[in-house]
Enzyme design. Structure first.
Site, PDB file in Angstrom:
ATOM      1  N   GLN A  95       0.768  -1.171   0.062  1.00 39.62           N
ATOM      2  CA  GLN A  95      -0.006   0.156   0.191  1.00 39.62           C
ATOM      3  C   GLN A  95       0.997   1.302   0.058  1.00 39.62           C
ATOM      4  O   GLN A  95       2.104   1.194   0.102  1.00 39.62           O
ATOM      5  CB  GLN A  95      -0.764  -0.068   1.296  1.00 39.62           C
ATOM      6  CG  GLN A  95      -0.242  -0.195   2.376  1.00 39.62           C
ATOM      7  CD  GLN A  95      -1.111  -0.503   3.716  1.00 39.62           C
ATOM      8  OE1 GLN A  95      -1.296   0.552   4.683  1.00 39.62           O
ATOM      9  NE2 GLN A  95      -1.805  -1.413   3.713  1.00 39.62           N
ATOM     10  N   HIS A  97       0.396   5.637   1.299  1.00 40.72           N
ATOM     11  CA  HIS A  97      -0.458   6.561   1.622  1.00 40.72           C
ATOM     12  C   HIS A  97      -0.169   8.096   1.040  1.00 40.72           C
ATOM     13  O   HIS A  97       0.785   8.080   0.812  1.00 40.72           O
ATOM     14  CB  HIS A  97      -0.267   6.819   3.335  1.00 40.72           C
ATOM     15  CG  HIS A  97      -0.418   5.428   4.059  1.00 40.72           C
ATOM     16  ND1 HIS A  97      -1.739   4.749   4.088  1.00 40.72           N
ATOM     17  CD2 HIS A  97       0.362   4.398   4.677  1.00 40.72           C
ATOM     18  CE1 HIS A  97      -1.462   3.761   4.628  1.00 40.72           C
ATOM     19  NE2 HIS A  97      -0.221   3.606   4.996  1.00 40.72           N
ATOM     20  N   GLU A 114       4.034   7.522   8.642  1.00 40.54           N
ATOM     21  CA  GLU A 114       3.813   6.611   9.802  1.00 40.54           C
ATOM     22  C   GLU A 114       5.346   6.237  10.332  1.00 40.54           C
ATOM     23  O   GLU A 114       6.100   6.340   9.466  1.00 40.54           O
ATOM     24  CB  GLU A 114       2.837   5.486   9.432  1.00 40.54           C
ATOM     25  CG  GLU A 114       3.179   4.736   8.371  1.00 40.54           C
ATOM     26  CD  GLU A 114       2.232   3.455   7.804  1.00 40.54           C
ATOM     27  OE1 GLU A 114       1.132   4.131   7.984  1.00 40.54           O
ATOM     28  OE2 GLU A 114       2.687   2.588   7.542  1.00 40.54           O
ATOM     29  N   HIS A 171       4.765   0.203   0.424  1.00 39.65           N
ATOM     30  CA  HIS A 171       5.214  -0.405   1.659  1.00 39.65           C
ATOM     31  C   HIS A 171       4.124  -1.695   2.124  1.00 39.65           C
ATOM     32  O   HIS A 171       3.172  -1.506   1.796  1.00 39.65           O
ATOM     33  CB  HIS A 171       5.445   0.350   2.936  1.00 39.65           C
ATOM     34  CG  HIS A 171       4.195   0.987   3.506  1.00 39.65           C
ATOM     35  ND1 HIS A 171       3.429   2.121   3.167  1.00 39.65           N
ATOM     36  CD2 HIS A 171       3.448   0.592   4.524  1.00 39.65           C
ATOM     37  CE1 HIS A 171       2.560   2.500   3.427  1.00 39.65           C
ATOM     38  NE2 HIS A 171       2.281   1.657   4.535  1.00 39.65           N
ATOM     39  N   ARG A 191      -4.413   0.629  -1.658  1.00 37.16           N
ATOM     40  CA  ARG A 191      -4.082  -0.617  -1.800  1.00 37.16           C
ATOM     41  C   ARG A 191      -3.598  -0.691  -2.991  1.00 37.16           C
ATOM     42  O   ARG A 191      -4.334  -0.767  -4.219  1.00 37.16           O
ATOM     43  CB  ARG A 191      -5.213  -1.582  -1.272  1.00 37.16           C
ATOM     44  CG  ARG A 191      -4.633  -3.043  -0.868  1.00 37.16           C
ATOM     45  CD  ARG A 191      -5.951  -3.891  -0.721  1.00 37.16           C
ATOM     46  NE  ARG A 191      -6.379  -3.585   0.615  1.00 37.16           N
ATOM     47  CZ  ARG A 191      -7.779  -3.206   1.056  1.00 37.16           C
ATOM     48  NH1 ARG A 191      -8.385  -3.658   0.046  1.00 37.16           N
ATOM     49  NH2 ARG A 191      -8.165  -3.018   1.994  1.00 37.16           N
TER      50      ARG A 191
HETATM   51 ZN    ZN Z   1       0.948   2.161   6.012  1.00 39.97          ZN
END
Ligand code: ZN
Length: 308
Positions: A95, A97, A114, A171, A191
């Site tokens: 996926q 972001h 993240e 990632h 995704r």
């Molecule tokens: Zn993630």
């Protein structure tokens, strides 16, 4: 006032989840496959309840909206961070972001930078981290031709490793990993690839290939982070990362620590037990030391991930 906000985690069912959030962390869960525990969250998709003190029964988002002085009078309209524990019994999808700009424009959500602290890892556990395409055109071609092994970069990881995943990084968390994630308060994920897995009805989960290619960093740029250790015997403090989105540290407490405090701090106990300002704490507890706590007293044998 000396407000420490203890929180009740919100658990999430995921097809790749396992049982460790229950068996090792003691979280109550009705699910067979519990993938995520949203441990410190004010996100509308999983808003944690305060369990004790004058705010007991309120959600973190309510307290954030009504008592901004506890959070250094932060002017963001939403609580900025989210702490999770993830139990990857199976591989998560590959996926990517979006950044704040893209996510706020299209989804009224924050972007998602993240970072992961690896709580535990099977011997052969790995992550997907980055890709090998030199341009969007090449990236798209490799996706269309299912050349995933050639496209995706696999990286072996072990317990105690720390990984920063900036928005735009392709990632995936691999099976056999237990991870504490500190992220922006966001639930926007595109995704890219799900290993052609099928559910009980024979369907694959939806992919978001166009959006993934829109927001992915291409070519991939590896981000090197440097962690800094400060030994102050008998304790040890490790600066894991410092970014505009979050600062994350690991505190290892052996005995008693007195520390002045002037900023709210998110804390997750990952090992051991002890006390914070007379409140008992143990592995699996999560809380926020608010900005009106001038002095922190931690005692016991503790490992804590601290973020702000
Ligand atoms: Zn993630």
């Amino acid at each position: 006032m000396n407000d420490i906000l203890f929180l009740k985690p919100v658990v999430k069912e995921r097809i790749w989840g396992g049982k460790r959030l229950n068996t090792e962390y003691g979280y109550q869960t009705p699910y067979e496959h519990t993938g995520e525990c949203w441990a410190i969250s004010a996100h509308p998709n999983g808003d944690c309840m305060i369990t004790s003190g004058r705010f007991a029964g309120k959600t973190l988002s309510q307290v954030y909206q009504s008592n901004r002085e506890l959070f250094n009078d932060l002017n963001s309209d939403r609580f900025p961070l989210l702490t999770k524990i993830l139990d990857a019994h199976d591989d998560l999808s590959v996926q990517v972001h979006p950044s704040d700009t893209y996510a706020l424009k299209h989804f009224n959500d924050l972007g998602k930078n993240e970072c992961w602290y690896i709580l535990d890892a099977d011997a052969d556990a790995a992550i997907i981290y980055g890709h090998r395409a030199s341009s969007k055109k090449v990236f798209k071609k490799m996706v269309d031709e299912d050349q995933w092994d050639e496209l995706l970069i696999k990286k072996y990881v072990k317990k105690g490793d720390f990984i920063f995943v900036p928005a735009g990084t392709v990632h995936a968390i691999g099976k056999g990993l237990l991870i504490l994630e500190t992220q922006q308060s966001s639930d926007t994920t595109f995704r890219l690839y799900d290993y052609h897995r099928k559910d009980d009805q024979g369907n694959e989960r939806a992919l978001h290939i166009k959006e993934s290619i829109d927001v992915a960093t291409i070519p991939y740029q590896e981000v090197i982070i440097e962690t800094k250790v400060h030994d102050s015997k008998p304790h040890r403090f490790t600066e894991l990362i410092h970014t505009e989105y979050f600062d994350v540290e690991k505190w290892e407490i052996r005995g008693v620590l007195h520390k002045p405090s002037d900023h709210y701090l998110l804390m997750s106990v990952i090992e051991g037990q002890g006390f914070i300002n007379q409140n008992p704490i143990k592995k699996g507890d999560h809380f926020i030391v608010t900005a009106n706590v001038p002095q922190i007293e931690l005692s016991g044998d503790l490992e804590i991930i601290v973020s702000k």
